[in-house]
Design a protein around this motif. Sequence first.
Motif, PDB file in Angstrom:
ATOM      1  N   PHE A  31       0.704  -0.970  -0.381  1.00  0.00           N
ATOM      2  CA  PHE A  31       0.255  -0.299  -0.132  1.00  0.00           C
ATOM      3  C   PHE A  31       0.990   0.834  -0.217  1.00  0.00           C
ATOM      4  O   PHE A  31       0.766   2.330  -0.901  1.00  0.00           O
ATOM      5  CB  PHE A  31      -0.903   0.125   1.039  1.00  0.00           C
ATOM      6  CG  PHE A  31      -2.358  -0.606   1.526  1.00  0.00           C
ATOM      7  CD1 PHE A  31      -1.958  -1.683  -0.163  1.00  0.00           C
ATOM      8  CD2 PHE A  31      -2.738  -1.362   2.663  1.00  0.00           C
ATOM      9  CE1 PHE A  31      -3.022  -2.820   0.758  1.00  0.00           C
ATOM     10  CE2 PHE A  31      -3.461  -2.051   2.825  1.00  0.00           C
ATOM     11  CZ  PHE A  31      -3.847  -2.783   1.555  1.00  0.00           C
ATOM     12  N   GLN A  32       1.714   0.630   0.383  1.00  0.00           N
ATOM     13  CA  GLN A  32       2.972   2.393   0.664  1.00  0.00           C
ATOM     14  C   GLN A  32       3.238   2.560  -0.623  1.00  0.00           C
ATOM     15  O   GLN A  32       3.219   3.871  -0.868  1.00  0.00           O
ATOM     16  CB  GLN A  32       4.104   2.401   2.134  1.00  0.00           C
ATOM     17  CG  GLN A  32       3.435   2.349   3.677  1.00  0.00           C
ATOM     18  CD  GLN A  32       4.009   1.958   4.403  1.00  0.00           C
ATOM     19  OE1 GLN A  32       4.766   0.946   3.803  1.00  0.00           O
ATOM     20  NE2 GLN A  32       3.505   2.102   6.173  1.00  0.00           N
ATOM     21  N   VAL A  33       3.837   1.759  -1.507  1.00  0.00           N
ATOM     22  CA  VAL A  33       4.826   1.768  -3.002  1.00  0.00           C
ATOM     23  C   VAL A  33       3.638   2.382  -2.953  1.00  0.00           C
ATOM     24  O   VAL A  33       3.648   3.933  -4.205  1.00  0.00           O
ATOM     25  CB  VAL A  33       4.733   0.613  -2.926  1.00  0.00           C
ATOM     26  CG1 VAL A  33       5.381   0.854  -4.254  1.00  0.00           C
ATOM     27  CG2 VAL A  33       6.125  -0.418  -1.926  1.00  0.00           C
ATOM     28  N   LYS A  34       2.064   1.665  -3.470  1.00  0.00           N
ATOM     29  CA  LYS A  34       0.667   2.786  -3.788  1.00  0.00           C
ATOM     30  C   LYS A  34       0.526   3.885  -3.862  1.00  0.00           C
ATOM     31  O   LYS A  34       0.801   4.953  -4.173  1.00  0.00           O
ATOM     32  CB  LYS A  34       0.292   1.432  -4.511  1.00  0.00           C
ATOM     33  CG  LYS A  34       0.459   0.666  -4.497  1.00  0.00           C
ATOM     34  CD  LYS A  34      -1.172  -0.095  -4.847  1.00  0.00           C
ATOM     35  CE  LYS A  34      -0.753  -1.671  -5.889  1.00  0.00           C
ATOM     36  NZ  LYS A  34      -1.542  -2.573  -5.800  1.00  0.00           N
ATOM     37  N   LEU A  35       0.580   4.084  -2.620  1.00  0.00           N
ATOM     38  CA  LEU A  35       0.358   5.168  -2.310  1.00  0.00           C
ATOM     39  C   LEU A  35       1.223   6.869  -2.981  1.00  0.00           C
ATOM     40  O   LEU A  35       1.434   7.730  -3.346  1.00  0.00           O
ATOM     41  CB  LEU A  35       0.453   5.499  -0.996  1.00  0.00           C
ATOM     42  CG  LEU A  35      -1.125   5.045   0.213  1.00  0.00           C
ATOM     43  CD1 LEU A  35      -1.705   5.484   1.552  1.00  0.00           C
ATOM     44  CD2 LEU A  35      -1.704   6.430  -0.405  1.00  0.00           C
ATOM     45  N   ALA A  36       2.893   5.748  -2.544  1.00  0.00           N
ATOM     46  CA  ALA A  36       3.830   6.550  -2.795  1.00  0.00           C
ATOM     47  C   ALA A  36       3.883   7.162  -4.519  1.00  0.00           C
ATOM     48  O   ALA A  36       3.913   8.564  -5.185  1.00  0.00           O
ATOM     49  CB  ALA A  36       5.397   6.650  -2.772  1.00  0.00           C
ATOM     50  N   GLN A  37       4.005   6.193  -5.154  1.00  0.00           N
ATOM     51  CA  GLN A  37       3.364   6.670  -6.702  1.00  0.00           C
ATOM     52  C   GLN A  37       2.486   7.097  -7.435  1.00  0.00           C
ATOM     53  O   GLN A  37       2.703   8.268  -7.895  1.00  0.00           O
ATOM     54  CB  GLN A  37       3.203   5.302  -7.126  1.00  0.00           C
ATOM     55  CG  GLN A  37       4.425   4.066  -7.223  1.00  0.00           C
ATOM     56  CD  GLN A  37       3.914   2.439  -7.786  1.00  0.00           C
ATOM     57  OE1 GLN A  37       2.447   2.429  -7.641  1.00  0.00           O
ATOM     58  NE2 GLN A  37       5.084   1.862  -8.154  1.00  0.00           N
ATOM     59  N   ALA A  38       0.870   7.505  -6.047  1.00  0.00           N
ATOM     60  CA  ALA A  38       0.055   7.717  -6.217  1.00  0.00           C
ATOM     61  C   ALA A  38      -0.003   9.659  -6.129  1.00  0.00           C
ATOM     62  O   ALA A  38       0.581  10.607  -6.895  1.00  0.00           O
ATOM     63  CB  ALA A  38      -1.339   7.516  -6.088  1.00  0.00           C
ATOM     64  N   ALA A  39       1.324   9.603  -4.683  1.00  0.00           N
ATOM     65  CA  ALA A  39       1.517  10.983  -4.508  1.00  0.00           C
ATOM     66  C   ALA A  39       2.365  11.594  -6.174  1.00  0.00           C
ATOM     67  O   ALA A  39       2.396  13.180  -6.424  1.00  0.00           O
ATOM     68  CB  ALA A  39       2.643  10.952  -3.308  1.00  0.00           C
TER      69      ALA A  39
END
Length: 212
Positions: A197-205
């Motif tokens: 989730f954290q990787v995906k959140l960083a990618q979205a940011a």
Amino acid sequence: MSEELNAKGYEIPPEMRNMVAVTTLDKLYNWGRRYSAWPMMFGLACCAIEMIATAASRFDLSRFGMEIMRPSPRQADVMLVSGTVTKKMVPQIVRLYNQMPEPKYVIAMGACASGGGPFKEGYNVVSGIDKFLPVDVYIPGCPPTPQALLYGLMKLQEMMEKQSIKTVRWYQKEDLPAIPVPILGPDLIDPRDFPEFQVKLAQAADQAQVEE
Ligand code: SF4
């Protein structure tokens, strides 16, 4: 009894059989465990009816030393996951598994517990308890008959018999980690997925910054 315990290559004279056995510590340890595995008393759906029938007089689990179904996870050795595993129930099932002391085993009884069964990919159903717990024996069928459950339990006994005190996980030096309990939300969240989730959140940011 002593013939079952006796190690190969040590012949006991016929008049001494049933009184004397030459054996190993592993064999003795596993022999005691395989005939006293207490299942936890809980059921999830229709498969549980077959589990109840297996414990009743016609099929008689006590022949295998398993008649004492415990209502407390603290006193149980075998978790029989008998029925459909819904997302609502899985946090409780994982919590109960964590509360069982080692050595402990899991049996996925039936198509639902093994892979979701007829409800696979239903909005509220987990596609198999092995997504969360380490399953030792899978029993196919919808529902499996009491004979199939007994066969699965016998397979578990065979598995116990092959274990060794030297290598079993519960005697290793490092502590066994508890399985993270899933969280109920808009959908089921598995805490083991947090790094993803954290990787995906960083990618979205990052994506949002590029678009600005
Ligand atoms: S496998 Fe079949 S009998 Fe067992 S819980 Fe699922 S639907 Fe019911």
